[in-house]
Design a protein around this motif. Structure first.
Motif, PDB file in Angstrom:
ATOM      1  N   TYR A 198       5.589  -8.481 -36.156  1.00  0.00           N
ATOM      2  CA  TYR A 198       4.272  -9.024 -35.849  1.00  0.00           C
ATOM      3  C   TYR A 198       4.085 -10.432 -36.403  1.00  0.00           C
ATOM      4  O   TYR A 198       3.144 -11.131 -36.024  1.00  0.00           O
ATOM      5  CB  TYR A 198       3.166  -8.133 -36.434  1.00  0.00           C
ATOM      6  N   GLU A 199       4.965 -10.834 -37.320  1.00  0.00           N
ATOM      7  CA  GLU A 199       4.846 -12.138 -37.973  1.00  0.00           C
ATOM      8  C   GLU A 199       5.734 -13.198 -37.322  1.00  0.00           C
ATOM      9  O   GLU A 199       5.851 -14.310 -37.832  1.00  0.00           O
ATOM     10  CB  GLU A 199       5.205 -12.005 -39.458  1.00  0.00           C
ATOM     11  N   TYR A 200       6.388 -12.844 -36.214  1.00  0.00           N
ATOM     12  CA  TYR A 200       7.303 -13.753 -35.533  1.00  0.00           C
ATOM     13  C   TYR A 200       6.622 -14.269 -34.258  1.00  0.00           C
ATOM     14  O   TYR A 200       5.755 -13.608 -33.702  1.00  0.00           O
ATOM     15  CB  TYR A 200       8.602 -13.049 -35.159  1.00  0.00           C
ATOM     16  N   MET A 257       3.371 -21.429 -39.533  1.00  0.00           N
ATOM     17  CA  MET A 257       2.689 -20.142 -39.608  1.00  0.00           C
ATOM     18  C   MET A 257       3.652 -19.016 -39.264  1.00  0.00           C
ATOM     19  O   MET A 257       4.487 -19.144 -38.375  1.00  0.00           O
ATOM     20  CB  MET A 257       1.506 -20.129 -38.645  1.00  0.00           C
ATOM     21  N   GLY A 258       3.526 -17.890 -39.966  1.00  0.00           N
ATOM     22  CA  GLY A 258       4.421 -16.761 -39.749  1.00  0.00           C
ATOM     23  C   GLY A 258       5.509 -16.722 -40.800  1.00  0.00           C
ATOM     24  O   GLY A 258       5.583 -17.575 -41.678  1.00  0.00           O
ATOM     25  N   SER A 259       6.375 -15.721 -40.713  1.00  0.00           N
ATOM     26  CA  SER A 259       7.442 -15.577 -41.704  1.00  0.00           C
ATOM     27  C   SER A 259       8.803 -15.764 -41.057  1.00  0.00           C
ATOM     28  O   SER A 259       9.005 -15.389 -39.901  1.00  0.00           O
ATOM     29  CB  SER A 259       7.380 -14.194 -42.361  1.00  0.00           C
ATOM     30  N   PRO A 260       9.757 -16.323 -41.801  1.00  0.00           N
ATOM     31  CA  PRO A 260      11.131 -16.349 -41.295  1.00  0.00           C
ATOM     32  C   PRO A 260      11.697 -14.935 -41.327  1.00  0.00           C
ATOM     33  O   PRO A 260      11.301 -14.117 -42.169  1.00  0.00           O
ATOM     34  CB  PRO A 260      11.856 -17.259 -42.297  1.00  0.00           C
ATOM     35  N   GLN A 261      12.601 -14.625 -40.424  1.00  0.00           N
ATOM     36  CA  GLN A 261      13.129 -13.268 -40.361  1.00  0.00           C
ATOM     37  C   GLN A 261      13.935 -12.897 -41.587  1.00  0.00           C
ATOM     38  O   GLN A 261      14.146 -11.711 -41.854  1.00  0.00           O
ATOM     39  CB  GLN A 261      13.974 -13.084 -39.093  1.00  0.00           C
ATOM     40  N   ILE A 262      14.362 -13.887 -42.371  1.00  0.00           N
ATOM     41  CA  ILE A 262      15.123 -13.587 -43.582  1.00  0.00           C
ATOM     42  C   ILE A 262      14.210 -13.247 -44.752  1.00  0.00           C
ATOM     43  O   ILE A 262      14.693 -12.852 -45.818  1.00  0.00           O
ATOM     44  CB  ILE A 262      16.050 -14.759 -43.967  1.00  0.00           C
ATOM     45  N   GLU A 263      12.889 -13.379 -44.574  1.00  0.00           N
ATOM     46  CA  GLU A 263      11.976 -13.061 -45.673  1.00  0.00           C
ATOM     47  C   GLU A 263      11.925 -11.559 -45.882  1.00  0.00           C
ATOM     48  O   GLU A 263      11.713 -10.794 -44.949  1.00  0.00           O
ATOM     49  CB  GLU A 263      10.580 -13.599 -45.382  1.00  0.00           C
ATOM     50  N   LYS A 264      12.099 -11.137 -47.121  1.00  0.00           N
ATOM     51  CA  LYS A 264      12.080  -9.710 -47.426  1.00  0.00           C
ATOM     52  C   LYS A 264      10.716  -9.128 -47.086  1.00  0.00           C
ATOM     53  O   LYS A 264       9.689  -9.636 -47.498  1.00  0.00           O
ATOM     54  CB  LYS A 264      12.387  -9.465 -48.896  1.00  0.00           C
ATOM     55  N   ASP A 286       0.247  -8.621 -30.925  1.00  0.00           N
ATOM     56  CA  ASP A 286       1.457  -8.018 -31.480  1.00  0.00           C
ATOM     57  C   ASP A 286       2.441  -9.029 -32.043  1.00  0.00           C
ATOM     58  O   ASP A 286       3.312  -8.669 -32.832  1.00  0.00           O
ATOM     59  CB  ASP A 286       2.172  -7.182 -30.416  1.00  0.00           C
ATOM     60  N   ASN A 287       2.345 -10.287 -31.624  1.00  0.00           N
ATOM     61  CA  ASN A 287       3.216 -11.336 -32.143  1.00  0.00           C
ATOM     62  C   ASN A 287       2.552 -12.676 -31.846  1.00  0.00           C
ATOM     63  O   ASN A 287       1.410 -12.720 -31.382  1.00  0.00           O
ATOM     64  CB  ASN A 287       4.625 -11.253 -31.535  1.00  0.00           C
ATOM     65  N   TYR A 288       3.266 -13.777 -32.108  1.00  0.00           N
ATOM     66  CA  TYR A 288       2.667 -15.101 -31.963  1.00  0.00           C
ATOM     67  C   TYR A 288       3.011 -15.788 -30.637  1.00  0.00           C
ATOM     68  O   TYR A 288       2.807 -16.998 -30.499  1.00  0.00           O
ATOM     69  CB  TYR A 288       3.087 -15.989 -33.125  1.00  0.00           C
ATOM     70  N   GLU A 289       3.546 -15.026 -29.694  1.00  0.00           N
ATOM     71  CA  GLU A 289       3.857 -15.629 -28.395  1.00  0.00           C
ATOM     72  C   GLU A 289       2.562 -16.079 -27.711  1.00  0.00           C
ATOM     73  O   GLU A 289       1.672 -15.269 -27.448  1.00  0.00           O
ATOM     74  CB  GLU A 289       4.600 -14.624 -27.514  1.00  0.00           C
ATOM     75  N   GLY A 290       2.429 -17.376 -27.472  1.00  0.00           N
ATOM     76  CA  GLY A 290       1.232 -17.922 -26.850  1.00  0.00           C
ATOM     77  C   GLY A 290       0.102 -18.221 -27.814  1.00  0.00           C
ATOM     78  O   GLY A 290      -1.020 -18.516 -27.393  1.00  0.00           O
ATOM     79  N   ALA A 291       0.367 -18.177 -29.118  1.00  0.00           N
ATOM     80  CA  ALA A 291      -0.681 -18.413 -30.115  1.00  0.00           C
ATOM     81  C   ALA A 291      -1.138 -19.870 -30.100  1.00  0.00           C
ATOM     82  O   ALA A 291      -0.351 -20.784 -29.811  1.00  0.00           O
ATOM     83  CB  ALA A 291      -0.176 -18.047 -31.502  1.00  0.00           C
ATOM     84  N   PRO A 292      -2.420 -20.134 -30.435  1.00  0.00           N
ATOM     85  CA  PRO A 292      -2.906 -21.517 -30.506  1.00  0.00           C
ATOM     86  C   PRO A 292      -2.182 -22.293 -31.608  1.00  0.00           C
ATOM     87  O   PRO A 292      -1.751 -21.708 -32.606  1.00  0.00           O
ATOM     88  CB  PRO A 292      -4.389 -21.363 -30.848  1.00  0.00           C
ATOM     89  N   THR A 293      -2.085 -23.588 -31.430  1.00  0.00           N
ATOM     90  CA  THR A 293      -1.451 -24.442 -32.446  1.00  0.00           C
ATOM     91  C   THR A 293      -2.452 -25.381 -33.108  1.00  0.00           C
ATOM     92  O   THR A 293      -2.062 -26.248 -33.884  1.00  0.00           O
ATOM     93  CB  THR A 293      -0.319 -25.274 -31.809  1.00  0.00           C
ATOM     94  N   ASP A 294      -3.749 -25.188 -32.797  1.00  0.00           N
ATOM     95  CA  ASP A 294      -4.784 -26.059 -33.361  1.00  0.00           C
ATOM     96  C   ASP A 294      -5.660 -25.331 -34.375  1.00  0.00           C
ATOM     97  O   ASP A 294      -6.729 -25.820 -34.757  1.00  0.00           O
ATOM     98  CB  ASP A 294      -5.663 -26.628 -32.243  1.00  0.00           C
TER      99      ASP A 294
END
Length: 670
Positions: free
Chosen positions: A438-440, A426-433, A603-611
């Protein structure tokens, strides 16, 4: 006794929901990109110098790079030349440059413009080219585009660099794709030619500059003016021209160097046009020209073959101004903004000018100005991401999925597609245009099987459910701006969408709800890892989004890359109208209307659920809720699989680009 086959998770879920699954067929399209070469690159030689801390030359050498020339023909209305003749005219241009480079007396104007040759020169050239002599009566304005190689560099300035500013930090590694950049700043002759081409969005003054001269850089042009220039040039040449990103600009300026200037530790007025009454470090005072100079007046380039990267005029970049590099992009694309950031009207300028102190002309120096302000210290140069035209290849194939139909009464069906369980990033790699902070950072999420609406909820479906008994609050039966039974319902608030799900659950005795953000992205990607489930890019033949530049806010482009822009419909379209689904059999996951998710905004995915559960705060308050997918009014970057945004959940949110689709995944109610 025969061994009983183990039931799949999807079959178990169907039993739990008390539904019967049926199969349906659908079309999937996959986009691949192929570059078709359209120009032959020509080598050119140039001189590079290195200076010490006092500005004394310590090295001088000749280097070689490659370029192509974009010929802008004045008098083209009387020209009937074919492609072969155009190619020969390009060769004449290169020969003329070669002749000028051998000349003792530098005539920079001739390096960019070809005028009528003398009779003797015409006769000599006629021996080599099958051109009628009158052909040379045309005036050719050459826009020379230099090949800039792929590479990685450290952007920003180190703490010990003299005159550095805090907005040049933190230093960070950036990888830049190959592109082409103007050898020189755009000249007034080039500007006049493009200004007379058909208008795209706004008018252009044919002669805006304060300091007149065909081969002086054009100045007194706003950021919006330069974008219009690029759009007109793109339409005329059938190649995509644009402003450089800030990262591309600094990479091209440094050309492999790490010193304050590409010349070395300091700068002198023998090398560049700046305010020579001031010095940098141990450098010496020089001349204060108090005006622009002709491009290439100094006859010295950097290691890539680019001229006047320090001084003369500041150069516009694509990027929205950010006060530092925290969260900056690392793949070289423009760092744009959205509503969560300030300063949307301020754009980045680089390089310094004739008016600036030498410290403001450093490779890392950056400043900002409002995108509508034209000043006589500001010009630009253009970028083209290849002499290749990008061809979009679309592969089409058929697939099968399972679904069930929820009958809403009066012949109105709600089609629910079975989404198989799985694991994804889930989310985008930083190299994605186009990716945003917020997607990291990317993280692995495991999903259980669930059912998701094949389409966004339609106005007909909304009206049917709005007539069911109220649970918590009233629903308007017809809230949409763009009317049509089979168009998505909009605008609906998050609380309205939840009320819809509650009424539907009560009516059907099955558990309906909004998807979690993780479920939405998993369903959108459908096994893909590219920016869109279609592939690396998207077109308005496949989805409903804004295919033209946003002139009102200038915060997104009508193209996700350096490929042609397309249609802006300015309204919703009927669901499924493009006839193309993703690998799970879901339609319109990119564009048309944003779709509400259960989750609160983070604001970002720090601590986001993984289920894949919804990520909620303990207290509700009026926190923003997640929307996904982009809409008819957004550019393609905002329609990517990973793009996320937050919106006010309350019923007074009447943003007409938000709708939703529903999930069913629970046991029937008793």
């Amino acid at each position: 006794m025969a061994q009983q086959l183990k039931k799949s998770d999807e079959e178990i879920l169907a039993e739990v929901m008390a539904v019967t699954l049926s199969s349906f067929e659908f079309k999937v399209k996959e986009i691949s990109l192929k570059d078709e070469q359209t120009e032959k690159l020509q080598p050119f030689n140039f001189e590079v110098v290195t200076v010490d801390a006092h500005g004394q030359f310590v090295n001088r050498e000749t280097q070689q790079a490659f370029s192509f020339v974009e010929l802008l023909v004045e008098g083209i209305e009387n020209y009937s030349g074919n492609d072969k003749q155009i190619e020969q005219q390009q060769q004449l241009f290169y020969l003329s440059n070669e002749k000028n480079n051998l000349s003792e007396e530098k005539k920079s104007l001739q390096n960019n413009l070809i005028y009528v040759n003398s009779p003797a020169e015409q006769a000599k050239l006629q021996q080599n080219f099958e051109l009628p002599l009158q052909q040379t009566q045309l005036r050719f304005i050459g826009l020379e585009m230099v090949a800039i190689p792929r590479g990685t560099f450290i952007m920003g300035s180190p703490p010990e660099e003299l005159k550095r500013q805090k907005d040049e930090s933190p230093q960070h590694s950036v990888t830049v794709r190959p592109f082409f950049m103007g050898k020189y700043q755009i000249t007034q002759a080039q500007w006049r030619f493009v200004a007379q081409l058909p208008q795209v969005t706004r008018e252009l003054k044919p002669d805006p500059s304060r300091f007149k001269g065909d081969n002086r850089p054009v100045e007194s042009v706003s950021w919006k003016d330069t974008v219009e220039f690029c759009d007109r040039l793109s339409n005329h040449t059938k190649r995509q021209y644009r402003l450089p990103s800030e990262a591309e600009w600094e990479y091209a300026c440094r050309a492999g160097t790490t010193t304050p200037f590409h010349f070395g530790e300091t700068i002198t007025t023998d090398l560049a046009n700046y305010h020579g009454d001031y010095t940098y470090g141990d450098g010496i005072k020089g001349i204060n020209q108090k005006e622009t100079t002709e491009v290439d007046s100094f006859g010295l380039a950097n290691n890539f073959g680019l001229y006047d990267m320090h001084g003369n005029v500041r150069e516009w970049c694509q990027d929205v101004w950010h006060s530092n590099y925290k969260g900056a992009r690392t793949e070289g694309s423009a760092w744009l903004s959205d509503k969560h950031e300030k300063g949307l009207n301020s754009r980045v300028l680089r390089g310094g000018s004739w008016y600036d102190y030498p410290g403001n002309c450093r490779s890392a120096s950056r400043c900002k100005i409002h995108f509508d302000y034209p000043l006589d210290i500001i010009g630009f140069r253009v970028v083209c991401s290849g002499t290749a035209r990008t061809k979009i290849i679309i592969h089409e194939y058929e697939k099968t999925a399972q679904y069930f139909i929820e009958d809403l009464g009066n012949g109105i069906p709600l089609e629910m597609v079975m989404i198989p369980g799985g694991t994804f990033m889930m989310g985008s790699p930083q190299i994605e245009k186009g990716s945003r902070k917020y997607e990291y950072s990317q993280h692995q999420v495991t999903i259980k099987a669930f059912c998701l609406g094949k389409y966004q909820v339609t106005q007909a479906q909304w009206r049917a459910v709005a007539a069911f008994p109220q649970v918590n609050h009233k629903l308007k039966p017809d809230p949409s701006r763009f009317k049509g039974d089979n168009r998505p319902v909009e605008p609906v608030s998050w609380e309205d969408a939840v009320e819809f799900c509650d009424r539907l659950s009560n009516h059907t005795k099955r558990q309906y709800r909004l998807p979690s953000e993780a479920e939405w992205e998993y369903a959108c990607r459908a096994g893909t890892t590219t920016p869109f489930h279609f592939g690396e890019t998207i077109t308005t033949d496949l989805a409903n989004y804004r295919g033209t530049d946003n002139e009102e806010y200038n915060i997104w482009s009508g193209s996700d890359d350096d490929r042609p822009k397309a249609v802006y419909r300015k309204e919703t379209t009927e669901v499924g109208s493009f006839g193309i689904a993703n690998n799970f059999g879901l339609y319109d996951m990119h564009g048309n209307v944003y779709e509400w998710c259960q989750d609160h905004w983070h604001d970002n995915y720090e601590g986001a659920p993984t289920d894949a559960s919804a990520w909620l705060y303990d207290e509700e308050n009026n926190r923003e809720r997640l929307v996904r997918g982009g809409s008819w009014r957004n550019g393609p970057i905002l329609c990517r699989s990973a793009y996320r945004d937050g919106e006010n959940p309350k019923p007074d949110n009447t943003y007409n680009a938000i709708g939703f689709r529903v999930v069913c995944g629970g046991a029937p109610r008793t």
